[in-house]
Design a protein around this motif. Structure first.
Motif, PDB file in Angstrom:
ATOM      1  N   GLY A  64     -54.152  40.676  21.270  1.00 55.25           N
ATOM      2  CA  GLY A  64     -54.188  40.421  20.517  1.00 55.25           C
ATOM      3  C   GLY A  64     -54.630  39.995  19.539  1.00 55.25           C
ATOM      4  O   GLY A  64     -54.965  39.208  19.995  1.00 55.25           O
ATOM      5  N   GLY A  65     -54.870  40.190  17.951  1.00 52.00           N
ATOM      6  CA  GLY A  65     -55.625  39.287  17.520  1.00 52.00           C
ATOM      7  C   GLY A  65     -54.567  38.817  16.140  1.00 52.00           C
ATOM      8  O   GLY A  65     -53.898  38.736  15.093  1.00 52.00           O
ATOM      9  N   GLY A  66     -55.570  37.889  15.373  1.00 53.76           N
ATOM     10  CA  GLY A  66     -56.941  37.836  15.525  1.00 53.76           C
ATOM     11  C   GLY A  66     -57.895  38.927  15.848  1.00 53.76           C
ATOM     12  O   GLY A  66     -57.517  39.947  15.605  1.00 53.76           O
ATOM     13  N   THR A  67     -59.329  38.732  16.340  1.00 48.21           N
ATOM     14  CA  THR A  67     -60.403  40.105  16.735  1.00 48.21           C
ATOM     15  C   THR A  67     -61.035  39.622  17.762  1.00 48.21           C
ATOM     16  O   THR A  67     -61.631  39.291  17.826  1.00 48.21           O
ATOM     17  CB  THR A  67     -61.239  39.705  15.357  1.00 48.21           C
ATOM     18  OG1 THR A  67     -60.978  39.994  14.050  1.00 48.21           O
ATOM     19  CG2 THR A  67     -61.929  41.024  15.556  1.00 48.21           C
ATOM     20  N   PRO A  68     -59.780  40.474  18.365  1.00 49.84           N
ATOM     21  CA  PRO A  68     -60.196  40.749  19.250  1.00 49.84           C
ATOM     22  C   PRO A  68     -61.289  41.177  20.189  1.00 49.84           C
ATOM     23  O   PRO A  68     -62.244  40.465  21.036  1.00 49.84           O
ATOM     24  CB  PRO A  68     -59.015  41.340  20.455  1.00 49.84           C
ATOM     25  CG  PRO A  68     -57.699  41.669  19.837  1.00 49.84           C
ATOM     26  CD  PRO A  68     -58.467  41.400  17.874  1.00 49.84           C
ATOM     27  N   ARG A 104     -61.189  35.243   6.629  1.00 46.39           N
ATOM     28  CA  ARG A 104     -59.550  35.784   6.266  1.00 46.39           C
ATOM     29  C   ARG A 104     -59.448  36.594   5.795  1.00 46.39           C
ATOM     30  O   ARG A 104     -59.278  36.407   4.639  1.00 46.39           O
ATOM     31  CB  ARG A 104     -58.315  34.519   6.605  1.00 46.39           C
ATOM     32  CG  ARG A 104     -56.952  34.816   6.560  1.00 46.39           C
ATOM     33  CD  ARG A 104     -56.044  33.569   6.570  1.00 46.39           C
ATOM     34  NE  ARG A 104     -56.031  32.488   7.866  1.00 46.39           N
ATOM     35  CZ  ARG A 104     -55.466  32.449   8.301  1.00 46.39           C
ATOM     36  NH1 ARG A 104     -54.297  33.873   8.197  1.00 46.39           N
ATOM     37  NH2 ARG A 104     -55.319  31.958   9.016  1.00 46.39           N
ATOM     38  N   CYS A 105     -58.483  38.019   6.138  1.00 49.68           N
ATOM     39  CA  CYS A 105     -57.875  39.093   4.961  1.00 49.68           C
ATOM     40  C   CYS A 105     -57.148  38.532   4.156  1.00 49.68           C
ATOM     41  O   CYS A 105     -56.031  37.468   4.544  1.00 49.68           O
ATOM     42  CB  CYS A 105     -57.394  40.140   5.819  1.00 49.68           C
ATOM     43  SG  CYS A 105     -59.513  40.803   6.971  1.00 49.68           S
ATOM     44  N   GLY A 106     -56.854  39.742   2.965  1.00 51.95           N
ATOM     45  CA  GLY A 106     -56.307  38.315   1.873  1.00 51.95           C
ATOM     46  C   GLY A 106     -55.311  38.679   2.087  1.00 51.95           C
ATOM     47  O   GLY A 106     -54.161  38.109   1.813  1.00 51.95           O
ATOM     48  N   TYR A 107     -54.397  39.454   3.056  1.00 53.91           N
ATOM     49  CA  TYR A 107     -52.765  39.535   3.459  1.00 53.91           C
ATOM     50  C   TYR A 107     -52.310  38.893   4.183  1.00 53.91           C
ATOM     51  O   TYR A 107     -51.192  38.889   5.219  1.00 53.91           O
ATOM     52  CB  TYR A 107     -52.775  41.005   3.596  1.00 53.91           C
ATOM     53  CG  TYR A 107     -53.400  42.147   4.707  1.00 53.91           C
ATOM     54  CD1 TYR A 107     -54.546  42.196   3.866  1.00 53.91           C
ATOM     55  CD2 TYR A 107     -52.812  42.260   6.324  1.00 53.91           C
ATOM     56  CE1 TYR A 107     -55.291  42.467   4.749  1.00 53.91           C
ATOM     57  CE2 TYR A 107     -53.077  42.975   6.756  1.00 53.91           C
ATOM     58  CZ  TYR A 107     -54.807  43.128   6.365  1.00 53.91           C
ATOM     59  OH  TYR A 107     -55.810  43.555   7.408  1.00 53.91           O
ATOM     60  N   CYS A 108     -53.063  38.220   5.463  1.00 53.29           N
ATOM     61  CA  CYS A 108     -53.069  37.838   6.672  1.00 53.29           C
ATOM     62  C   CYS A 108     -52.302  36.299   6.936  1.00 53.29           C
ATOM     63  O   CYS A 108     -53.355  35.750   5.496  1.00 53.29           O
ATOM     64  CB  CYS A 108     -54.929  38.495   7.741  1.00 53.29           C
ATOM     65  SG  CYS A 108     -54.386  37.064   9.332  1.00 53.29           S
TER      66      CYS A 108
HETATM   67  S1  SF4 Z   1     -55.959  39.013  12.515  1.00 51.82           S
HETATM   68 FE1  SF4 Z   1     -57.209  41.395  11.177  1.00 51.82          FE
HETATM   69  S2  SF4 Z   1     -56.042  41.698   9.687  1.00 51.82           S
HETATM   70 FE2  SF4 Z   1     -56.063  38.909  10.405  1.00 51.82          FE
HETATM   71  S3  SF4 Z   1     -57.918  37.776   9.058  1.00 51.82           S
HETATM   72 FE3  SF4 Z   1     -58.538  38.595  11.134  1.00 51.82          FE
HETATM   73  S4  SF4 Z   1     -59.521  40.948  10.608  1.00 51.82           S
HETATM   74 FE4  SF4 Z   1     -57.953  40.484   8.886  1.00 51.82          FE
END
Ligand code: SF4
Ligand SMILES: C[S@@+](CC[C@H](N)C(=O)[O-])C[C@H]1O[C@@H](n2cnc3c(N)ncnc32)[C@H](O)[C@@H]1O
Length: 366
Positions: free
Chosen positions: A60-64, A17-21
């Motif tokens: 969209g995602g997540g990471t499709p 999980r990215c820090g801003y997400c």
């Molecule tokens: S959705 Fe995108 S921004 Fe959020 S944790 Fe996954 S890779 Fe990172």
């Protein structure tokens, strides 16, 4: 013609999980991808009666891209009979998860538009956001997407990252333009409650610095031929995101998957997070756990103001209905911040830089 024309599919798997997400994301759950795909197919079957020919689809995602091309191709095979002629099929892609072969497979499976999550080209800023991809991986992914035949490529960038100097911003602008994307989404960093940045006590950029950065981004992209068609979105002519335009135009849309939101015929529903509960509910033949919220005329009027003023072209007053404080319209027009032309209303260029303050004048709750 009736029926919902816009479909969003949420693919929540991420490597970390990215820090801003603060999106609905599942980390460490890749083993659930096949069951999730089955559940999406089941939810699509339950909701199919609402759909007309789909003009836009957004994965969209997540990471499709962590679904890998063979699962995404299966998903798109199921959607193909529902697509209108010339439909836009967008997909978000994280640079470190794609290569030439994957991008060729996705293009062949029917993805028409790629949205690459770059965020910055500066390694120290990517580090501050806990991003996995390096700037070179972002550049490689972009070039591979072009070579795979994508003629509609967008990149996502963020400004207001802790440690970002004006020189960093100039470098990001130059690096973004050097790639020649067709579309750019450039968001101000939001420190969302519950995100790692919020837990670390990270502070948002100072308001004046943020305003300077925003103005510089708009000027830099406009000078390079991109239209500032929405608050945070810029496009070469003919490359606006049709799916996002449908949202900003308050069109009905169906969302499938965990956390997905739908708005159809004045009702909004939101699927609950949690891949396990989602797949179990659909495997048992039921609907996913979700909450429903009817939208009354007043909710819709307010939403139209929030969304419509984001667009450079503005909106039709008869369609939107009056703002909460109609008297503010003339005041804002006299101040050169808003333009009224018969029934159309739009912010002026200067108005667009102070959109939030204008909404505070027009609307009770904004
Ligand atoms: S959705 Fe995108 S921004 Fe959020 S944790 Fe996954 S890779 Fe990172
Ligand atoms: C649905 S998100 C994630 C897409 C994809 N998983 C990725 O990480 O690239 C789409 C975009 O929203 C933006 N975004 C997400 N969270 C944000 C935040 N807290 N502040 C500003 N922009 C944000 C990022 O630019 C991101 O690429």
């Amino acid at each position: 013609m009736s029926g919902v024309r816009h479909l969003y599919v949420h693919l929540p798997f991420c490597a970390s999980r990215c820090g801003y997400c603060a999106f609905v994301v599942e980390v460490g759950a890749l083993g659930a991808r096949d069951a999730y795909l089955d559940a999406l197919t089941a939810e699509l079957g339950q909701e199919a009666g609402r759909l007309g020919p789909l003009e836009t689809v957004y994965l969209g995602g997540g990471t499709p891209t962590l679904m890998r091309p063979r699962r995404l191709a299966r998903l798109l095979d199921g959607l193909r009979p529902r697509l209108a002629e010339g439909a836009e099929v967008s997909m978000e892609a994280n640079p470190e998860t794609v290569d030439g072969a994957a991008l060729r497979a996705l293009r062949a499976a029917g993805v028409t538009r790629l949205s690459l999550g770059v965020q910055s080209f500066r390694p120290h800023l990517l580090g501050a956001l806990d991003r996995l991809a390096t700037p070179d991986q972002a550049r490689d992914a972009f070039r591979c997407a072009r070579a795979a035949g994508f003629e509609d490529i967008s990149i996502d960038l963020i400004f207001g990252i802790p440690g970002q100097t004006p020189a960093d911003l100039e470098a990001d602008l130059a690096d973004a333009l050097a790639l020649g994307p067709d579309h750019v989404s450039w968001y101000e960093l939001e420190i969302k409650p519950g995100s790692a940045l919020a837990r670390r006590g990270t502070r948002a950029m100072d308001e004046d610095e943020g305003a300077d950065a925003y103005r510089r981004i708009v000027e830099g992209l406009e000078a390079a031929g991109y239209a500032w068609y929405e608050t945070a979105n810029f496009a070469r002519p003919g490359h606006e995101c049709r799916h996002s335009l449908a949202y900003w135009g308050a069109a009905d849309y169906l969302g499938l998957g965990v956390g997905a939101v739908s708005t159809v015929d004045g009702v909004r529903w939101r699927n609950a997070p949690g891949v396990g509960r989602y797949t179990a509910a659909l495997a048992a033949g039921g609907p996913p756990p979700r909450t429903r919220e009817p939208l009354d005329a007043d909710d819709r009027r307010r939403e139209r103001w929030m969304l419509g003023l984001r667009l450079a072209r503005g909106m039709d007053l008869a369609w939107a209905g009056p703002p909460d404080h109609p008297g503010a319209l003339d005041r804002l027009a006299a101040a050169g911040l808003l333009r009224r032309d018969h029934d159309a209303v739009a912010l002026t260029r200067e108005g667009r830089f102070v959109q939030n303050a204008i909404l505070h004048e027009l609307m009770e709750y904004a």
